[in-house]
Design a protein around this motif. Structure first.
Motif, PDB file in Angstrom:
ATOM      1  N   CYS A 164     -13.307  63.034  21.919  1.00 59.40           N
ATOM      2  CA  CYS A 164     -13.369  62.285  20.812  1.00 59.40           C
ATOM      3  C   CYS A 164     -14.793  62.757  20.035  1.00 59.40           C
ATOM      4  O   CYS A 164     -14.533  62.556  18.903  1.00 59.40           O
TER       5      CYS A 164
ATOM      6  N   CYS B  99     -15.059  64.638  16.458  1.00 61.98           N
ATOM      7  CA  CYS B  99     -14.987  64.030  15.264  1.00 61.98           C
ATOM      8  C   CYS B  99     -15.596  62.513  15.124  1.00 61.98           C
ATOM      9  O   CYS B  99     -16.285  62.453  14.137  1.00 61.98           O
ATOM     10  N   HIS B 100     -15.461  61.914  16.175  1.00 58.00           N
ATOM     11  CA  HIS B 100     -16.241  60.491  16.120  1.00 58.00           C
ATOM     12  C   HIS B 100     -17.636  60.230  16.268  1.00 58.00           C
ATOM     13  O   HIS B 100     -18.217  59.326  16.267  1.00 58.00           O
TER      14      HIS B 100
ATOM     15  N   GLY C 137     -18.632  58.268  13.217  1.00 54.03           N
ATOM     16  CA  GLY C 137     -17.363  58.901  12.470  1.00 54.03           C
ATOM     17  C   GLY C 137     -17.767  60.228  11.947  1.00 54.03           C
ATOM     18  O   GLY C 137     -17.485  60.737  10.934  1.00 54.03           O
ATOM     19  N   LYS C 138     -19.187  60.783  12.353  1.00 58.82           N
ATOM     20  CA  LYS C 138     -19.634  61.926  11.643  1.00 58.82           C
ATOM     21  C   LYS C 138     -19.914  63.192  12.627  1.00 58.82           C
ATOM     22  O   LYS C 138     -20.863  63.700  12.379  1.00 58.82           O
TER      23      LYS C 138
ATOM     24  N   PRO D   2     -13.356  62.264   7.466  1.00 55.84           N
ATOM     25  CA  PRO D   2     -13.979  61.175   8.306  1.00 55.84           C
ATOM     26  C   PRO D   2     -13.397  60.218   8.870  1.00 55.84           C
ATOM     27  O   PRO D   2     -12.720  59.674   8.214  1.00 55.84           O
ATOM     28  N   PRO D   3     -13.228  59.959  10.366  1.00 51.88           N
ATOM     29  CA  PRO D   3     -12.609  58.703  10.779  1.00 51.88           C
ATOM     30  C   PRO D   3     -13.653  57.458  10.552  1.00 51.88           C
ATOM     31  O   PRO D   3     -14.625  57.701  10.192  1.00 51.88           O
TER      32      PRO D   3
ATOM     33  N   SER E 146     -15.827  54.557  11.389  1.00 56.33           N
ATOM     34  CA  SER E 146     -16.825  53.900  12.211  1.00 56.33           C
ATOM     35  C   SER E 146     -16.161  52.989  13.402  1.00 56.33           C
ATOM     36  O   SER E 146     -15.614  52.067  13.054  1.00 56.33           O
TER      37      SER E 146
END
Ligand code: HEC
Length: 204
Positions: A113, A116-117, A123-124, A134-135, A137
């Motif tokens: 994870c 990406c997270h 999320g950065k 970006p996912p 936060s």
């Protein structure tokens, strides 16, 4: 004795020539002589082979409807699906949180994870820095208040632009990751009340 040796040489020569020359190059429809056949030749249907026995001509059969492979019954929807009987995500994970579970969750989170997270869940991650969308936060109120089952479901089925991680992350590890995400969320919104009394004076 001497006499025997003299006769052995031409006998062997003739036998060798006969063996080497016998039927060489002659086509034959019969299978080659197989002195010790063991179970090499037996009547059986090989995978993907044609079969005249079955109506559709294929030797391969589908399992009987409703067949479940051993160990895959997964009747427990809470554990295997993160949902209760009515299909709603469960509020609390069905696994006891231990330090070992959280360590496992942290390890799996870092592998699957974090790219990406990112390490804090904001999320950065590195993939996002290289241009992936970006996912959200994990520290948004919406996700802070989301039920445990929602996180399990996102790992299992993916969500919108996030692919599923069901193949990489087995069920037990998914719950470990959910536990770890809860710890991450807590870490970013902790109050002095979260720190045990005897540890408070260690804070700087
Ligand atoms: C390849 C990048 C990537 C990886 C790896 C990844 N995610 Fe995501 N994740 C995303 C993106 C992008 C979104 C936002 C999807 C959207 O809204 O379209 C997202 C969204 C989410 C959400 C929010 C869902 C919501 O309700 O909005 C959660 C929770 C989540 N991911 C958990 C995880 C977990 C747990 C892992 C590891 C098992 C993981 N993600 C791995 C990219 C990733």
């Amino acid at each position: 004795m001497k006499c025997n040796y003299i006769w052995q040489i031409p006998t062997l020569l003739i036998a060798g020539l006969l063996l080497a020359g016998c039927f060489q190059g002659q086509p034959s429809k019969k299978p080659p002589i197989h002195l010790n056949p063991n179970m090499d030749h037996q009547q059986k249907v090989k995978a993907q082979a044609e079969s005249k026995f079955f109506e559709n001509g294929s030797g391969m059969r589908l399992p009987v409807e409703g067949t479940v492979a051993r160990g895959y019954l997964r009747e427990n929807t809470v554990y295997y699906g993160g949902k209760d009987e009515s299909g709603k995500p469960v509020a609390k994970m069905p696994v006891t949180i231990t330090e070992k579970l959280l360590q496992r969750g942290r390890e799996r989170y870092t592998i699957f994870c974090q790219p990406c997270h990112d390490g804090t869940g904001s999320g950065k991650g590195i993939v996002v820095k290289r241009g992936f969308m970006p996912p959200p936060s994990f520290h948004l109120d919406r996700l802070r208040n989301a039920p445990d089952g929602h996180f399990f479901d996102v790992i299992t089925n993916g969500i919108r632009n996030m692919p599923t991680y069901r193949h990489q992350v087995p069920v037990a590890d998914r719950w470990a990751i959910v536990g770890y995400i809860r710890a991450l969320q807590r870490s970013q919104s902790a109050t002095i009340g979260d720190v045990p009394q005897d540890k408070r004076n260690e804070l700087k």
